[in-house]
Design a protein around this motif. Structure first.
Motif, PDB file in Angstrom:
ATOM      1  N   PRO A 149     -24.154 -18.567 -42.802  1.00 14.41           N
ATOM      2  CA  PRO A 149     -22.741 -19.240 -42.129  1.00 14.41           C
ATOM      3  C   PRO A 149     -23.081 -19.012 -40.465  1.00 14.41           C
ATOM      4  CG  PRO A 149     -22.488 -17.033 -42.783  1.00 14.41           C
ATOM      5  CD  PRO A 149     -23.730 -17.336 -42.990  1.00 14.41           C
ATOM      6  N   GLU A 150     -22.030 -19.479 -39.777  1.00 14.18           N
ATOM      7  CA  GLU A 150     -22.030 -19.489 -38.310  1.00 14.18           C
ATOM      8  C   GLU A 150     -20.926 -18.601 -37.930  1.00 14.18           C
ATOM      9  OE1 GLU A 150     -21.563 -23.411 -36.560  1.00 14.18           O
ATOM     10  OE2 GLU A 150     -22.291 -23.971 -38.720  1.00 14.18           O
ATOM     11  N   VAL A 151     -19.860 -18.278 -38.944  1.00 11.77           N
ATOM     12  CA  VAL A 151     -18.891 -17.535 -38.601  1.00 11.77           C
ATOM     13  C   VAL A 151     -18.575 -16.648 -39.699  1.00 11.77           C
ATOM     14  CG1 VAL A 151     -16.318 -17.314 -38.516  1.00 11.77           C
ATOM     15  CG2 VAL A 151     -17.465 -19.275 -37.202  1.00 11.77           C
ATOM     16  N   LEU A 152     -18.531 -15.294 -39.657  1.00 10.08           N
ATOM     17  CA  LEU A 152     -18.348 -14.481 -40.705  1.00 10.08           C
ATOM     18  C   LEU A 152     -16.932 -13.794 -40.825  1.00 10.08           C
ATOM     19  CD1 LEU A 152     -20.133 -13.767 -42.951  1.00 10.08           C
ATOM     20  CD2 LEU A 152     -20.756 -11.570 -41.696  1.00 10.08           C
ATOM     21  N   LEU A 153     -16.078 -13.997 -41.758  1.00  8.50           N
ATOM     22  CA  LEU A 153     -14.648 -13.163 -41.637  1.00  8.50           C
ATOM     23  C   LEU A 153     -14.669 -12.148 -42.758  1.00  8.50           C
ATOM     24  CD1 LEU A 153     -12.745 -16.510 -42.052  1.00  8.50           C
ATOM     25  CD2 LEU A 153     -13.302 -15.485 -40.399  1.00  8.50           C
ATOM     26  N   LEU A 154     -14.318 -11.143 -42.315  1.00  2.00           N
ATOM     27  CA  LEU A 154     -14.418  -9.753 -43.154  1.00  2.00           C
ATOM     28  C   LEU A 154     -12.568  -9.264 -43.417  1.00  2.00           C
ATOM     29  CD1 LEU A 154     -17.094  -9.449 -40.805  1.00  2.00           C
ATOM     30  CD2 LEU A 154     -17.506  -7.950 -42.967  1.00  2.00           C
ATOM     31  N   ASP A 155     -12.315  -8.777 -44.302  1.00  2.00           N
ATOM     32  CA  ASP A 155     -11.234  -8.300 -44.576  1.00  2.00           C
ATOM     33  C   ASP A 155     -11.152  -6.848 -44.984  1.00  2.00           C
ATOM     34  OD1 ASP A 155      -8.383  -8.166 -45.101  1.00  2.00           O
ATOM     35  OD2 ASP A 155      -8.094  -9.385 -46.928  1.00  2.00           O
ATOM     36  N   GLU A 156     -10.727  -6.291 -43.809  1.00  4.01           N
ATOM     37  CA  GLU A 156     -10.834  -4.722 -43.919  1.00  4.01           C
ATOM     38  C   GLU A 156     -12.209  -4.188 -44.742  1.00  4.01           C
ATOM     39  OE1 GLU A 156      -7.141  -3.112 -45.295  1.00  4.01           O
ATOM     40  OE2 GLU A 156      -5.950  -4.358 -43.692  1.00  4.01           O
ATOM     41  N   PRO A 157     -13.031  -4.314 -44.164  1.00  2.61           N
ATOM     42  CA  PRO A 157     -14.622  -3.927 -44.927  1.00  2.61           C
ATOM     43  C   PRO A 157     -14.550  -2.415 -44.935  1.00  2.61           C
ATOM     44  CG  PRO A 157     -15.003  -4.674 -42.660  1.00  2.61           C
ATOM     45  CD  PRO A 157     -13.613  -5.033 -42.867  1.00  2.61           C
ATOM     46  N   THR A 158     -14.079  -1.706 -44.021  1.00  2.00           N
ATOM     47  CA  THR A 158     -14.447  -0.304 -44.281  1.00  2.00           C
ATOM     48  C   THR A 158     -13.206   0.543 -44.900  1.00  2.00           C
ATOM     49  OG1 THR A 158     -13.010  -0.063 -42.189  1.00  2.00           O
ATOM     50  CG2 THR A 158     -15.627  -0.346 -42.088  1.00  2.00           C
ATOM     51  N   SER A 159     -12.287  -0.382 -45.492  1.00  3.31           N
ATOM     52  CA  SER A 159     -10.900   0.592 -45.943  1.00  3.31           C
ATOM     53  C   SER A 159     -11.195   1.414 -46.976  1.00  3.31           C
ATOM     54  CB  SER A 159      -9.624  -0.301 -46.248  1.00  3.31           C
ATOM     55  OG  SER A 159     -10.355  -1.273 -47.373  1.00  3.31           O
ATOM     56  N   ASN A 160     -12.006   1.089 -47.860  1.00  2.00           N
ATOM     57  CA  ASN A 160     -12.288   2.111 -49.151  1.00  2.00           C
ATOM     58  C   ASN A 160     -13.604   3.018 -49.136  1.00  2.00           C
ATOM     59  OD1 ASN A 160      -9.805   1.233 -50.591  1.00  2.00           O
ATOM     60  ND2 ASN A 160     -11.089  -0.556 -50.950  1.00  2.00           N
ATOM     61  N   LEU A 161     -14.232   2.846 -47.865  1.00  2.00           N
ATOM     62  CA  LEU A 161     -15.627   3.826 -47.701  1.00  2.00           C
ATOM     63  C   LEU A 161     -15.446   5.174 -46.908  1.00  2.00           C
ATOM     64  CD1 LEU A 161     -17.440   0.589 -46.414  1.00  2.00           C
ATOM     65  CD2 LEU A 161     -16.777   1.070 -48.715  1.00  2.00           C
ATOM     66  N   ASP A 162     -16.625   5.851 -47.373  1.00  2.00           N
ATOM     67  CA  ASP A 162     -16.438   7.009 -46.687  1.00  2.00           C
ATOM     68  C   ASP A 162     -17.012   6.977 -45.066  1.00  2.00           C
ATOM     69  OD1 ASP A 162     -19.463   6.911 -46.783  1.00  2.00           O
ATOM     70  OD2 ASP A 162     -19.376   7.946 -48.727  1.00  2.00           O
ATOM     71  N   ILE A 163     -17.129   7.991 -44.589  1.00  2.00           N
ATOM     72  CA  ILE A 163     -17.528   7.791 -43.020  1.00  2.00           C
ATOM     73  C   ILE A 163     -18.923   7.258 -42.637  1.00  2.00           C
ATOM     74  CG2 ILE A 163     -15.866   8.999 -42.001  1.00  2.00           C
ATOM     75  CD1 ILE A 163     -17.916  11.702 -41.841  1.00  2.00           C
ATOM     76  N   ARG A 164     -19.725   7.590 -43.753  1.00  2.00           N
ATOM     77  CA  ARG A 164     -21.428   7.091 -43.445  1.00  2.00           C
ATOM     78  C   ARG A 164     -21.195   5.779 -43.854  1.00  2.00           C
ATOM     79  NH1 ARG A 164     -26.552   8.637 -43.349  1.00  2.00           N
ATOM     80  NH2 ARG A 164     -27.772   6.848 -43.984  1.00  2.00           N
ATOM     81  N   HIS A 165     -20.626   5.465 -44.915  1.00  2.00           N
ATOM     82  CA  HIS A 165     -20.673   3.857 -45.335  1.00  2.00           C
ATOM     83  C   HIS A 165     -19.903   2.892 -44.110  1.00  2.00           C
ATOM     84  CE1 HIS A 165     -21.938   5.078 -49.224  1.00  2.00           C
ATOM     85  NE2 HIS A 165     -22.879   3.986 -49.019  1.00  2.00           N
ATOM     86  N   GLN A 166     -18.821   3.665 -43.699  1.00  2.00           N
ATOM     87  CA  GLN A 166     -17.971   2.856 -42.487  1.00  2.00           C
ATOM     88  C   GLN A 166     -19.000   2.600 -41.378  1.00  2.00           C
ATOM     89  OE1 GLN A 166     -14.476   5.228 -41.451  1.00  2.00           O
ATOM     90  NE2 GLN A 166     -13.586   4.696 -43.478  1.00  2.00           N
ATOM     91  N   LEU A 167     -19.603   3.760 -41.030  1.00  2.00           N
ATOM     92  CA  LEU A 167     -20.377   3.641 -39.990  1.00  2.00           C
ATOM     93  C   LEU A 167     -21.500   2.514 -40.039  1.00  2.00           C
ATOM     94  CD1 LEU A 167     -20.645   7.170 -38.551  1.00  2.00           C
ATOM     95  CD2 LEU A 167     -19.443   5.194 -37.594  1.00  2.00           C
ATOM     96  N   GLU A 168     -21.981   2.393 -41.238  1.00  2.00           N
ATOM     97  CA  GLU A 168     -23.307   1.639 -41.866  1.00  2.00           C
ATOM     98  C   GLU A 168     -22.716   0.032 -41.658  1.00  2.00           C
ATOM     99  OE1 GLU A 168     -26.088   4.584 -44.584  1.00  2.00           O
ATOM    100  OE2 GLU A 168     -24.783   2.684 -45.382  1.00  2.00           O
ATOM    101  N   VAL A 169     -21.629  -0.092 -42.420  1.00  2.00           N
ATOM    102  CA  VAL A 169     -21.034  -1.339 -42.398  1.00  2.00           C
ATOM    103  C   VAL A 169     -20.840  -1.583 -40.807  1.00  2.00           C
ATOM    104  CG1 VAL A 169     -19.103  -2.706 -42.905  1.00  2.00           C
ATOM    105  CG2 VAL A 169     -20.144  -1.429 -44.559  1.00  2.00           C
TER     106      VAL A 169
END
Lengths: 259, 361
Positions: free
Chosen positions: A155-175
């Motif tokens: 894609p040329e555009v990526l839409l993400l709907d709250e990609p970090t809401s269920n993640l621990d802090i490490r995964h949040q930062l990684e994403v």
């Protein structure tokens, strides 16, 4: 690739959810949409990808109205990463990512499709997950798989709907790091709805703050995430710390907001 | 760099290996089906050996190549193959209707039976048998009624889908429709004469015994079902990726370019059409459509590129072997195939279900 949202409105059973949203987002930009629950962040994302049909207004991709595009052509230009994937019958991670090739595949899977899947597996560093069952993964691992799937659409555009809401802090930062890298290295324009103001502040190029179906403020994090804006929109008193030029928000207490 | 590219190629290799395994299952099932078909055709009151059966079948396609006794040829072609073919067609058709319904409604309970299509057919048949009421009169009144009422049930489900209800609501509505038609069948049975009621009960057991073919269009009921399957199944195969995408949720499916509403409506219609065209000739055979998709899914996974053909084959194998068993267990009495199918299929199904670790579906 430039994305323009023009005066988008959406009503659900005559309840206005979006009330005239206008945005202009540049190529390679990581754009965060913040705002309290129920202000229409998710609806805005779904309207941009024509998953929901807006009541009025339009979304333009380099001048093409998304509602005029064939669904398959649209799927080649916009990838959507849902907040979570439903449980279903079991598939491997590889199959889950391969699904992103659907707009490009007739019936047969080609070498190119498999290579594309592996490219994304490597990009997100999920090699050791690739043949496991998707249902057995943790939340953070799943989120990466869903991002890999959307990237497989080319894609040329990526839409993400709250990609970090269920993640621990490490995964949040990684994403967030992955998203930053994808936008800069691959020139993809990304729009994400996000609750965590500090993650948005640190990683997003620009932030749009939504309130009751409208964009209340848009711009760089230090211009949008001001104590005044946050008090007005969230009804929360905050203090800010300067974190290398970007604001770091410390919530203090909820306050009464006069309309 | 070399180690990285070797990891990459080893993952691709392992993945294509998994895919090849699914293909092998499908090839195995095809061979099993051919063997079973010949075996089934060789069984019956007149003594025809397995070898004679093979030769009699091949003789038709390669005349004068085989030493076939004319009696065996007649028995096979005039008496037995019709029934065998009906088993293959009905088994594969009901199974694919089940997979499609489960895929588009994203629900493991969906099947032609649980959505009320089969009970609507029963009602149509009962109406013809007990009251002699039909939309089309004459010799085909039972068939026409069964077909038309299954399509009525499908239309009702379609009506619900137009209201953009959730798939769970559609399943519940289907179950309600099933109860409604079952109640209507029961009330007809209540007023019917003893022998009429018996005929209804016999119809509802399901049987492959009414199979026939003829040399002119539409080539008997085997011809009609073949045409129905020949038109619909290729289309459904082509939609494999759409069914896969639907499993990721409606929104993701849309973002992948699937026309979700259209697929749901058109494929529900096709699945109902397949079901109706089969059960109007065979009576209700409920079990195949619900369980064959699950048996297949547990063995080869839920990629519809393999699941659709795999389920067709499983359905054909299960129904054909059940019918063969039904003919031999207490020969010369032929047991109703619906009963034998359940007795055979349930243990297999439960075994596979128990063998699954963690959650299935």
């Amino acid at each position: 690739m430039k994305l323009k949202v023009k005066d988008l409105t959406f009503s659900y059973r005559s309840n206005p959810i979006l009330d005239g949203v206008t945005l202009e987002i540049e190529p390679s930009e990581l754009f965060a949409i913040v705002g309290p629950n129920g202000t229409g962040k998710t609806t805005l994302i779904k309207c941009i990808d024509a998953i929901l049909k807006p009541t009025s207004g339009s979304t333009l991709l380099d001048g093409d109205d998304v509602s005029d595009l064939d669904t398959k052509d649209l799927a080649k230009r916009i990838g959507y990463v849902p907040q979570s994937a439903p449980r279903g019958s079991p598939i491997t991670v590889f199959d889950a990512i391969l699904m992103g090739r659907r707009p490009h595949i007739q019936w047969r899977v080609t070498e190119d499709d498999l290579d594309k899947v592996m490219e994304m597996v490597e990009l997100l560093k999920i090699e050791e997950l690739s043949l496991r069952a998707f249902d057995e993964l943790s939340g953070g691992e799943r989120q990466k798989v869903l991002i890999a799937r959307a990237l497989c659409q080319d894609p040329e555009v990526l839409l993400l709907d709250e990609p970090t809401s269920n993640l621990d802090i490490r995964h949040q930062l990684e994403v967030m790091k992955v998203m930053k890298m994808i936008t800069k290295k691959h020139g993809i324009l990304a729009i994400m709805a996000i609750h965590d103001l500090n993650l948005a502040s640190r990683y997003a190029d620009r932030i749009g703050m939504m309130y009751q179906g409208r964009i209340e403020a848009v711009g760089a994090s230090q211009d949008v995430l001001t104590p005044e804006n946050i008090r007005r929109v969230y009804g929360v008193e905050v203090s800010l710390i300067n974190d290398g030029g970007k604001p770091y928000i410390i919530p203090i207490e909820p306050v009464e907001v006069k309309a | 760099m070399t180690s990285e590219s070797s990891i990459k190629s080893s993952i691709i290799k392992e993945y294509t290996g998994l895919t090849r395994k699914k293909l092998h299952v499908i090839i195995f099932l095809s061979l099993l089906l051919i063997f079973l078909a010949v075996l089934s055709a060789s069984i019956g009151s007149a003594d025809v050996s397995l070898k004679e059966t093979y030769f009699a079948i091949l003789e038709r396609f390669f005349p004068d190549h085989f030493d076939v006794n004319p009696f065996a040829y007649t028995v096979i072609w005039e008496l037995r193959l019709e029934r065998v073919l009906m088993g293959v067609l009905a088994g594969s058709g009901l199974a694919i209707a089940g997979v499609v319904m489960q895929a588009i409604l994203k629900n493991p309970l969906a099947s032609p039976y649980t959505l009320g299509i089969a009970s609507a057919a029963s009602f149509g048949a009962s109406l013809a048998i007990i009251l002699g009421v039909g939309i089309v009169g004459g010799a085909h009144i039972i068939i026409a009624n069964a077909f038309l009422f299954s399509m009525v049930a499908a239309l009702l489900i379609y009506g619900f889908s137009l209201r953009k209800t959730s798939t769970e609501t559609m399943i519940l509505a289907g179950i309600a429709i099933m109860y409604l038609f079952t109640a209507m069948v029961a009330s007809l049975q209540y007023v019917g004469e003893a022998e009429e009621v018996q005929e209804v009960v016999y119809w509802m057991f399901g049987s492959l015994g009414r199979a026939n073919w003829s040399s002119h269009f539409p080539y008997g009921n085997i011809g009609i079902i073949s045409i129905a399957l020949g038109v619909t199944i290729p289309y459904l195969f082509l939609k494999s990726w759409d069914f896969n995408a639907l499993g990721t949720g409606d929104e993701t499916a849309k973002s992948l370019g699937v026309k979700v509403e259209w697929i749901r409506i058109s494929c529900m219609f096709l699945a109902a059409l397949i079901t109706a065209s089969i059960i109007c000739f065979t009576g209700t055979i409920g079990f195949i459509g619900l369980v064959c998709p699950h048996i297949t899914r547990m063995v080869i996974g839920s990629d519809h590129r393999f699941l659709l053909p795999g389920s067709c084959l499983t359905g054909a194998v299960l129904l054909l072997s059940a019918d063969t068993l039904a003919r031999v267990v207490v020969a010369p009495v032929i047991l109703p195939v619906g009963i034998v199918t359940s007795f055979m299929g349930v243990p297999l199904f439960v075994y596979l279900l128990m063998r699954q670790r963690g959650g299935y579906w």
